[in-house]
Design a protein around this motif. Structure first.
Motif, PDB file in Angstrom:
ATOM      1  N   PHE A   1       0.874  -1.170   0.000  1.00  0.00           N
ATOM      2  CA  PHE A   1       0.000   0.000   0.000  1.00  0.00           C
ATOM      3  C   PHE A   1       0.911   1.219   0.000  1.00  0.00           C
ATOM      4  CE2 PHE A   1      -2.784  -3.132   2.028  1.00  0.00           C
ATOM      5  CZ  PHE A   1      -3.935  -2.951   1.290  1.00  0.00           C
ATOM      6  N   GLU A   2       0.780   2.062  -0.993  1.00  0.00           N
ATOM      7  CA  GLU A   2       1.617   3.256  -1.105  1.00  0.00           C
ATOM      8  C   GLU A   2       0.735   4.487  -0.898  1.00  0.00           C
ATOM      9  OE1 GLU A   2       5.120   3.598  -3.967  1.00  0.00           O
ATOM     10  OE2 GLU A   2       3.490   4.684  -4.967  1.00  0.00           O
ATOM     11  N   ILE A   3       1.060   5.263   0.137  1.00  0.00           N
ATOM     12  CA  ILE A   3       0.283   6.443   0.491  1.00  0.00           C
ATOM     13  C   ILE A   3       0.854   7.652  -0.244  1.00  0.00           C
ATOM     14  CG2 ILE A   3      -0.616   7.830   2.398  1.00  0.00           C
ATOM     15  CD1 ILE A   3      -1.012   4.654   2.602  1.00  0.00           C
ATOM     16  N   SER A   4      -0.031   8.509  -0.736  1.00  0.00           N
ATOM     17  CA  SER A   4       0.414   9.770  -1.338  1.00  0.00           C
ATOM     18  C   SER A   4      -0.515  10.879  -0.874  1.00  0.00           C
ATOM     19  CB  SER A   4       0.433   9.680  -2.869  1.00  0.00           C
ATOM     20  OG  SER A   4      -0.855   9.438  -3.371  1.00  0.00           O
ATOM     21  N   LYS A   5      -0.021  12.091  -0.961  1.00  0.00           N
ATOM     22  CA  LYS A   5      -0.811  13.252  -0.567  1.00  0.00           C
ATOM     23  C   LYS A   5      -1.103  14.069  -1.815  1.00  0.00           C
ATOM     24  CE  LYS A   5      -1.050  16.750   3.015  1.00  0.00           C
ATOM     25  NZ  LYS A   5      -0.362  17.345   4.164  1.00  0.00           N
ATOM     26  N   ARG A   6      -2.376  14.359  -2.022  1.00  0.00           N
ATOM     27  CA  ARG A   6      -2.796  15.139  -3.184  1.00  0.00           C
ATOM     28  C   ARG A   6      -2.495  16.614  -2.946  1.00  0.00           C
ATOM     29  NH1 ARG A   6      -8.727  12.432  -4.212  1.00  0.00           N
ATOM     30  NH2 ARG A   6      -7.955  10.384  -4.806  1.00  0.00           N
TER      31      ARG A   6
ATOM     32  N   GLU B   1      -5.599  16.082   0.606  1.00  0.00           N
ATOM     33  CA  GLU B   1      -6.156  14.775   0.906  1.00  0.00           C
ATOM     34  C   GLU B   1      -5.114  13.684   0.657  1.00  0.00           C
ATOM     35  OE1 GLU B   1     -10.924  14.722   0.314  1.00  0.00           O
ATOM     36  OE2 GLU B   1      -9.717  14.224  -1.432  1.00  0.00           O
ATOM     37  N   PHE B   2      -5.279  12.582   1.367  1.00  0.00           N
ATOM     38  CA  PHE B   2      -4.428  11.416   1.197  1.00  0.00           C
ATOM     39  C   PHE B   2      -5.164  10.372   0.375  1.00  0.00           C
ATOM     40  CE2 PHE B   2      -3.332  13.335   5.248  1.00  0.00           C
ATOM     41  CZ  PHE B   2      -1.955  13.426   5.167  1.00  0.00           C
ATOM     42  N   ARG B   3      -4.410   9.539  -0.313  1.00  0.00           N
ATOM     43  CA  ARG B   3      -4.977   8.376  -0.981  1.00  0.00           C
ATOM     44  C   ARG B   3      -3.926   7.281  -0.947  1.00  0.00           C
ATOM     45  NH1 ARG B   3      -4.648   9.092  -7.518  1.00  0.00           N
ATOM     46  NH2 ARG B   3      -2.414   8.837  -7.577  1.00  0.00           N
ATOM     47  N   PHE B   4      -4.358   6.067  -1.193  1.00  0.00           N
ATOM     48  CA  PHE B   4      -3.396   4.980  -1.293  1.00  0.00           C
ATOM     49  C   PHE B   4      -3.643   4.177  -2.550  1.00  0.00           C
ATOM     50  CE2 PHE B   4      -6.787   3.283   1.448  1.00  0.00           C
ATOM     51  CZ  PHE B   4      -7.122   2.109   0.782  1.00  0.00           C
ATOM     52  N   ASN B   5      -2.569   3.607  -3.033  1.00  0.00           N
ATOM     53  CA  ASN B   5      -2.623   2.645  -4.133  1.00  0.00           C
ATOM     54  C   ASN B   5      -2.216   1.296  -3.568  1.00  0.00           C
ATOM     55  OD1 ASN B   5      -3.268   4.327  -6.399  1.00  0.00           O
ATOM     56  ND2 ASN B   5      -1.177   5.084  -6.370  1.00  0.00           N
TER      57      ASN B   5
ATOM     58  N   GLU C   1     -10.243   6.188  -2.515  1.00  0.00           N
ATOM     59  CA  GLU C   1     -10.831   7.520  -2.524  1.00  0.00           C
ATOM     60  C   GLU C   1      -9.899   8.470  -1.766  1.00  0.00           C
ATOM     61  OE1 GLU C   1     -14.457   7.425  -0.255  1.00  0.00           O
ATOM     62  OE2 GLU C   1     -13.473   6.603   1.486  1.00  0.00           O
ATOM     63  N   GLY C   2     -10.232   9.740  -1.691  1.00  0.00           N
ATOM     64  CA  GLY C   2      -9.445  10.694  -0.920  1.00  0.00           C
ATOM     65  C   GLY C   2      -9.830  10.670   0.546  1.00  0.00           C
ATOM     66  N   TYR C   3      -8.847  10.764   1.425  1.00  0.00           N
ATOM     67  CA  TYR C   3      -9.067  10.778   2.866  1.00  0.00           C
ATOM     68  C   TYR C   3      -8.465  12.048   3.450  1.00  0.00           C
ATOM     69  CZ  TYR C   3     -10.089   5.784   2.440  1.00  0.00           C
ATOM     70  OH  TYR C   3     -10.616   4.573   2.095  1.00  0.00           O
ATOM     71  N   SER C   4      -9.131  12.604   4.458  1.00  0.00           N
ATOM     72  CA  SER C   4      -8.639  13.848   5.049  1.00  0.00           C
ATOM     73  C   SER C   4      -7.658  13.626   6.192  1.00  0.00           C
ATOM     74  CB  SER C   4      -9.814  14.700   5.533  1.00  0.00           C
ATOM     75  OG  SER C   4     -10.575  13.982   6.487  1.00  0.00           O
TER      76      SER C   4
ATOM     77  N   ALA D   1      -3.330  -7.986  -1.129  1.00  0.00           N
ATOM     78  CA  ALA D   1      -3.790  -7.124  -0.045  1.00  0.00           C
ATOM     79  C   ALA D   1      -3.553  -7.676   1.358  1.00  0.00           C
ATOM     80  CB  ALA D   1      -5.270  -6.780  -0.226  1.00  0.00           C
ATOM     81  N   PRO D   2      -3.830  -8.963   1.626  1.00  0.00           N
ATOM     82  CA  PRO D   2      -3.741  -9.426   3.016  1.00  0.00           C
ATOM     83  C   PRO D   2      -2.384  -9.234   3.679  1.00  0.00           C
ATOM     84  CG  PRO D   2      -4.943 -11.007   1.701  1.00  0.00           C
ATOM     85  CD  PRO D   2      -4.344 -10.012   0.743  1.00  0.00           C
ATOM     86  N   ASP D   3      -1.294  -9.396   2.961  1.00  0.00           N
ATOM     87  CA  ASP D   3       0.044  -9.319   3.559  1.00  0.00           C
ATOM     88  C   ASP D   3       0.862  -8.145   3.035  1.00  0.00           C
ATOM     89  OD1 ASP D   3      -0.359 -11.693   5.085  1.00  0.00           O
ATOM     90  OD2 ASP D   3      -0.072 -12.850   3.254  1.00  0.00           O
ATOM     91  N   ALA D   4       0.203  -7.186   2.425  1.00  0.00           N
ATOM     92  CA  ALA D   4       0.921  -6.044   1.848  1.00  0.00           C
ATOM     93  C   ALA D   4       1.544  -5.172   2.922  1.00  0.00           C
ATOM     94  CB  ALA D   4      -0.033  -5.207   0.976  1.00  0.00           C
ATOM     95  N   THR D   5       2.716  -4.644   2.636  1.00  0.00           N
ATOM     96  CA  THR D   5       3.342  -3.675   3.530  1.00  0.00           C
ATOM     97  C   THR D   5       2.720  -2.319   3.279  1.00  0.00           C
ATOM     98  OG1 THR D   5       5.084  -3.226   1.920  1.00  0.00           O
ATOM     99  CG2 THR D   5       5.525  -4.954   3.539  1.00  0.00           C
ATOM    100  N   VAL D   6       2.965  -1.362   4.178  1.00  0.00           N
ATOM    101  CA  VAL D   6       2.440  -0.009   4.031  1.00  0.00           C
ATOM    102  C   VAL D   6       3.602   0.963   3.925  1.00  0.00           C
ATOM    103  CG1 VAL D   6       1.030   1.814   5.062  1.00  0.00           C
ATOM    104  CG2 VAL D   6       0.353  -0.587   5.308  1.00  0.00           C
ATOM    105  N   ASP D   7       3.661   1.694   2.832  1.00  0.00           N
ATOM    106  CA  ASP D   7       4.661   2.743   2.634  1.00  0.00           C
ATOM    107  C   ASP D   7       3.968   4.061   2.972  1.00  0.00           C
ATOM    108  OD1 ASP D   7       6.658   4.446   1.862  1.00  0.00           O
ATOM    109  OD2 ASP D   7       6.661   3.858  -0.243  1.00  0.00           O
ATOM    110  N   ASP D   8       4.130   4.503   4.228  1.00  0.00           N
ATOM    111  CA  ASP D   8       3.389   5.635   4.781  1.00  0.00           C
ATOM    112  C   ASP D   8       4.300   6.852   4.894  1.00  0.00           C
ATOM    113  OD1 ASP D   8       1.521   7.212   6.009  1.00  0.00           O
ATOM    114  OD2 ASP D   8       1.406   6.030   7.840  1.00  0.00           O
ATOM    115  N   GLN D   9       4.704   7.411   3.779  1.00  0.00           N
ATOM    116  CA  GLN D   9       5.645   8.527   3.759  1.00  0.00           C
ATOM    117  C   GLN D   9       5.058   9.881   4.118  1.00  0.00           C
ATOM    118  OE1 GLN D   9       8.961   8.090   3.323  1.00  0.00           O
ATOM    119  NE2 GLN D   9       8.544   5.901   3.293  1.00  0.00           N
ATOM    120  N   PRO D  10       3.864  10.245   3.659  1.00  0.00           N
ATOM    121  CA  PRO D  10       3.433  11.634   3.820  1.00  0.00           C
ATOM    122  C   PRO D  10       2.761  11.984   5.136  1.00  0.00           C
ATOM    123  CG  PRO D  10       1.816  10.496   2.544  1.00  0.00           C
ATOM    124  CD  PRO D  10       2.938   9.506   2.831  1.00  0.00           C
ATOM    125  N   THR D  11       3.119  11.360   6.258  1.00  0.00           N
ATOM    126  CA  THR D  11       2.450  11.651   7.520  1.00  0.00           C
ATOM    127  C   THR D  11       2.907  12.942   8.144  1.00  0.00           C
ATOM    128  OG1 THR D  11       4.077  10.298   8.675  1.00  0.00           O
ATOM    129  CG2 THR D  11       1.972   9.258   8.057  1.00  0.00           C
TER     130      THR D  11
END
Length: 109
Positions: free
Chosen positions: A5-10, A14-18, A31-34, A99-109
């Motif tokens: 899961f790759e997080i990006s900031k629009r 808003e945030f979204r993930f792929n 979708e976009g998340y606040s 999806a079940p074992d995907a890592t999370v790349d949470d860069q834009p926090t």
């Protein structure tokens, strides 16, 4: 290679993930998340849906795409357009595999 899961900031904040497959191809886009808590909830729902039989919907326009929905009917993620139902079905299989074992790349926090 595992999914991710790759997080990006629009631009508008808003945030979204792929959800990306092991070959880094995008399977679904959220979708976009606040807030961070809302997009981490979306990731958790997507991970859970990957463990269950897919609750996928497809809409026939000129092409076919996949909407992965949560048990409450809310759309978690949408795929790219596919030329036919076979592409959609491959997307469903890829969500279940990645999806079940995907890592999370949470860069834009």
């Amino acid at each position: 290679m595992a999914g991710k899961f790759e997080i990006s900031k629009r631009a508008h904040g808003e945030f979204r993930f792929n959800l990306k497959a092991g070959n880094w191809q995008v399977i679904l886009t959220s979708e976009g998340y606040s807030t961070k808590s809302s997009y981490t909830g979306g990731i958790g729902a997507q991970e859970q849906q990957g463990r269950r039989p897919p609750r996928a919907q497809d809409r026939q326009q000129r092409q076919v795409f996949l909407n992965l929905t949560a048990t409450n009917g809310q759309v978690i993620g949408c795929s790219r357009m596919n030329a036919d139902e076979g592409g959609r079905d491959n997307g469903i299989a890829s969500v279940k595999a990645n999806a079940p074992d995907a890592t999370v790349d949470d860069q834009p926090t």
